[in-house]
Design a protein around this motif. Structure first.
Motif, PDB file in Angstrom:
ATOM      1  N   UNK A   1      -2.833 -14.017  20.383  1.00 22.35           N
ATOM      2  CA  UNK A   1      -2.766 -14.969  19.269  1.00 22.35           C
ATOM      3  C   UNK A   1      -3.220 -14.251  18.001  1.00 22.35           C
ATOM      4  N   UNK A   2      -2.277 -13.985  17.113  1.00 20.26           N
ATOM      5  CA  UNK A   2      -2.607 -13.235  15.893  1.00 20.26           C
ATOM      6  C   UNK A   2      -2.104 -13.933  14.628  1.00 20.26           C
ATOM      7  N   UNK A   3      -1.790 -15.219  14.721  1.00 23.03           N
ATOM      8  CA  UNK A   3      -1.254 -15.939  13.563  1.00 23.03           C
ATOM      9  C   UNK A   3      -2.255 -16.023  12.412  1.00 23.03           C
ATOM     10  N   UNK A   4      -3.538 -15.945  12.711  1.00 20.91           N
ATOM     11  CA  UNK A   4      -4.537 -16.040  11.644  1.00 20.91           C
ATOM     12  C   UNK A   4      -4.846 -14.677  11.032  1.00 20.91           C
ATOM     13  N   UNK A   5      -4.192 -13.635  11.519  1.00 17.77           N
ATOM     14  CA  UNK A   5      -4.423 -12.282  11.018  1.00 17.77           C
ATOM     15  C   UNK A   5      -3.317 -11.888  10.033  1.00 17.77           C
ATOM     16  N   UNK A   6      -3.573 -10.943   9.148  1.00 17.35           N
ATOM     17  CA  UNK A   6      -2.607 -10.597   8.091  1.00 17.35           C
ATOM     18  C   UNK A   6      -1.555  -9.569   8.499  1.00 17.35           C
ATOM     19  N   UNK A   7      -1.403  -9.273   9.771  1.00 15.81           N
ATOM     20  CA  UNK A   7      -0.546  -8.172  10.198  1.00 15.81           C
ATOM     21  C   UNK A   7       0.921  -8.333   9.828  1.00 15.81           C
ATOM     22  N   UNK A   8       1.418  -9.551   9.761  1.00 20.93           N
ATOM     23  CA  UNK A   8       2.826  -9.762   9.396  1.00 20.93           C
ATOM     24  C   UNK A   8       3.120  -9.276   7.977  1.00 20.93           C
ATOM     25  N   UNK A   9       2.108  -9.221   7.148  1.00 19.66           N
ATOM     26  CA  UNK A   9       2.267  -8.742   5.776  1.00 19.66           C
ATOM     27  C   UNK A   9       1.853  -7.288   5.633  1.00 19.66           C
ATOM     28  N   UNK A  10       0.721  -6.931   6.203  1.00 18.94           N
ATOM     29  CA  UNK A  10       0.164  -5.594   5.974  1.00 18.94           C
ATOM     30  C   UNK A  10       0.912  -4.492   6.708  1.00 18.94           C
ATOM     31  N   UNK A  11       1.324  -4.737   7.933  1.00 20.14           N
ATOM     32  CA  UNK A  11       1.985  -3.667   8.699  1.00 20.14           C
ATOM     33  C   UNK A  11       3.269  -3.192   8.029  1.00 20.14           C
ATOM     34  N   UNK A  12       4.193  -4.086   7.630  1.00 26.09           N
ATOM     35  CA  UNK A  12       5.403  -3.561   6.983  1.00 26.09           C
ATOM     36  C   UNK A  12       5.114  -2.827   5.669  1.00 26.09           C
ATOM     37  N   UNK A  13       4.119  -3.292   4.920  1.00 29.31           N
ATOM     38  CA  UNK A  13       3.755  -2.589   3.681  1.00 29.31           C
ATOM     39  C   UNK A  13       3.255  -1.183   3.974  1.00 29.31           C
ATOM     40  N   UNK A  14       2.393  -1.064   4.964  1.00 31.85           N
ATOM     41  CA  UNK A  14       1.836   0.249   5.308  1.00 31.85           C
ATOM     42  C   UNK A  14       2.898   1.179   5.889  1.00 31.85           C
ATOM     43  N   UNK A  15       3.800   0.640   6.686  1.00 29.76           N
ATOM     44  CA  UNK A  15       4.899   1.455   7.232  1.00 29.76           C
ATOM     45  C   UNK A  15       5.764   1.988   6.094  1.00 29.76           C
ATOM     46  N   UNK A  16       6.052   1.145   5.118  1.00 37.75           N
ATOM     47  CA  UNK A  16       6.863   1.587   3.977  1.00 37.75           C
ATOM     48  C   UNK A  16       6.148   2.659   3.163  1.00 37.75           C
ATOM     49  N   UNK A  17       4.840   2.521   2.981  1.00 31.82           N
ATOM     50  CA  UNK A  17       4.084   3.545   2.250  1.00 31.82           C
ATOM     51  C   UNK A  17       4.048   4.866   3.019  1.00 31.82           C
ATOM     52  N   UNK A  18       3.920   4.790   4.328  1.00 31.16           N
ATOM     53  CA  UNK A  18       3.962   6.009   5.148  1.00 31.16           C
ATOM     54  C   UNK A  18       5.348   6.648   5.063  1.00 31.16           C
ATOM     55  N   UNK A  19       6.385   5.827   5.095  1.00 28.90           N
ATOM     56  CA  UNK A  19       7.754   6.337   4.983  1.00 28.90           C
ATOM     57  C   UNK A  19       7.976   7.028   3.635  1.00 28.90           C
ATOM     58  N   UNK A  20       7.328   6.526   2.571  1.00 26.61           N
ATOM     59  CA  UNK A  20       7.433   7.164   1.259  1.00 26.61           C
ATOM     60  C   UNK A  20       6.889   8.592   1.291  1.00 26.61           C
ATOM     61  N   UNK A  21       5.773   8.789   1.962  1.00 26.08           N
ATOM     62  CA  UNK A  21       5.198  10.136   2.077  1.00 26.08           C
ATOM     63  C   UNK A  21       6.150  11.033   2.862  1.00 26.08           C
ATOM     64  N   UNK A  22       6.673  10.541   3.968  1.00 24.43           N
ATOM     65  CA  UNK A  22       7.583  11.338   4.791  1.00 24.43           C
ATOM     66  C   UNK A  22       8.888  11.644   4.065  1.00 24.43           C
ATOM     67  N   UNK A  23       9.349  10.699   3.251  1.00 24.95           N
ATOM     68  CA  UNK A  23      10.591  10.874   2.496  1.00 24.95           C
ATOM     69  C   UNK A  23      10.495  12.053   1.523  1.00 24.95           C
ATOM     70  N   UNK A  24       9.315  12.281   0.986  1.00 27.70           N
ATOM     71  CA  UNK A  24       9.114  13.417   0.076  1.00 27.70           C
ATOM     72  C   UNK A  24       9.375  14.757   0.758  1.00 27.70           C
ATOM     73  N   UNK A  25       9.319  14.758   2.079  1.00 33.54           N
ATOM     74  CA  UNK A  25       9.489  15.992   2.852  1.00 33.54           C
ATOM     75  C   UNK A  25      10.778  15.982   3.660  1.00 33.54           C
ATOM     76  N   UNK A  26      11.719  15.140   3.263  1.00 35.84           N
ATOM     77  CA  UNK A  26      13.055  15.161   3.851  1.00 35.84           C
ATOM     78  C   UNK A  26      13.258  14.309   5.086  1.00 35.84           C
ATOM     79  N   UNK A  27      12.281  13.515   5.466  1.00 39.20           N
ATOM     80  CA  UNK A  27      12.446  12.643   6.626  1.00 39.20           C
ATOM     81  C   UNK A  27      12.722  11.232   6.133  1.00 39.20           C
ATOM     82  N   UNK A  28      13.842  10.700   6.549  1.00 46.10           N
ATOM     83  CA  UNK A  28      14.289   9.417   6.026  1.00 46.10           C
ATOM     84  C   UNK A  28      14.127   8.318   7.067  1.00 46.10           C
ATOM     85  N   UNK A  29      13.198   7.407   6.839  1.00 45.77           N
ATOM     86  CA  UNK A  29      13.043   6.225   7.684  1.00 45.77           C
ATOM     87  C   UNK A  29      13.233   4.998   6.817  1.00 45.77           C
TER      88      UNK A  29
END
Length: 142
Positions: free
Chosen positions: A26-54
Motif C-alpha cells: 500500500x503506497x497510495x499515501x507516498x509520493x512515488x507516482x510523482x517523484x520516480x518519473x521525475x528522477x528517472x527523467x533527470x537520470x536520463x538527461x545525464x545519460x543523454x549527454x553521453x550518447x545513451x538515449x532513454x
C-alpha cells in the motif's frame, strides 16, 4: 552513502524498487507516482549527454520498469557512463534552472534511488510483519 557504494548498489536498488512497485504494498499515501518519473527523467538527461538515449511515456512510478528493462539491455554502456561521470569532477550540464555539475546531478539521482529502495524495503518488511497502519485515512478503508 559514498558515491562508489551508490554506484555499486544501483542495479540491486532498481530491482528492489521495481519489485516493491509490483507487490501488493500500500503506497497510495507516498509520493512515488510523482517523484520516480521525475528522477528517472533527470537520470536520463545525464545519460543523454553521453550518447545513451532513454525515453518513456509510461505514466507514474512504472516508468522505472521501462528504465530497468532498458538498463539491463544497455548495462555495460550505462555502467561505463556512470563510472566516467562519477570520476569527472569538472563536467557540467545545463538545466532549466541553471548549470550544475554532472557528477552532482548523478549522485543526487543515485541517492534518491538508494533511499527509495530502502524506504520500500522497510515498508514491505513492516507489511510482512503485520505492523499496524500508522494513520487511519478514510479513503483507504473504502
Amino acid at each position: 552513502m559514498e558515491a562508489a557504494a551508490l554506484y555499486l548498489r544501483f542495479k540491486e536498488n532498481l530491482a528492489t524498487i521495481v519489485g516493491a512497485l509490483h507487490s501488493k504494498l500500500e503506497r497510495r499515501t507516498m509520493p512515488f507516482e510523482t517523484t520516480i518519473p521525475l528522477e528517472v527523467d533527470l537520470l536520463a538527461d545525464v545519460l543523454r549527454l553521453h550518447g545513451l538515449e532513454f525515453s518513456s511515456s509510461t505514466p507514474g512510478a512504472l516508468r522505472l520498469d521501462d528504465f530497468q528493462r532498458w538498463f539491463l539491455q544497455q548495462e555495460e554502456q550505462v555502467s561505463s557512463v556512470l563510472h566516467r561521470v562519477l570520476e569527472d569532477k569538472k563536467a557540467y550540464m545545463r538545466t532549466t534552472t541553471g548549470v550544475v555539475l554532472q557528477k552532482e546531478m548523478l549522485m543526487r539521482r543515485l541517492e534518491f534511488i538508494n533511499e527509495t529502495a530502502h524506504t520500500l524495503s522497510v515498508m514491505l518488511e513492516q507489511q510482512q510483519l503485520g505492523s499496524p497502519k500508522h494513520h487511519n485515512y478514510p479513503f483507504l478503508n473504502a
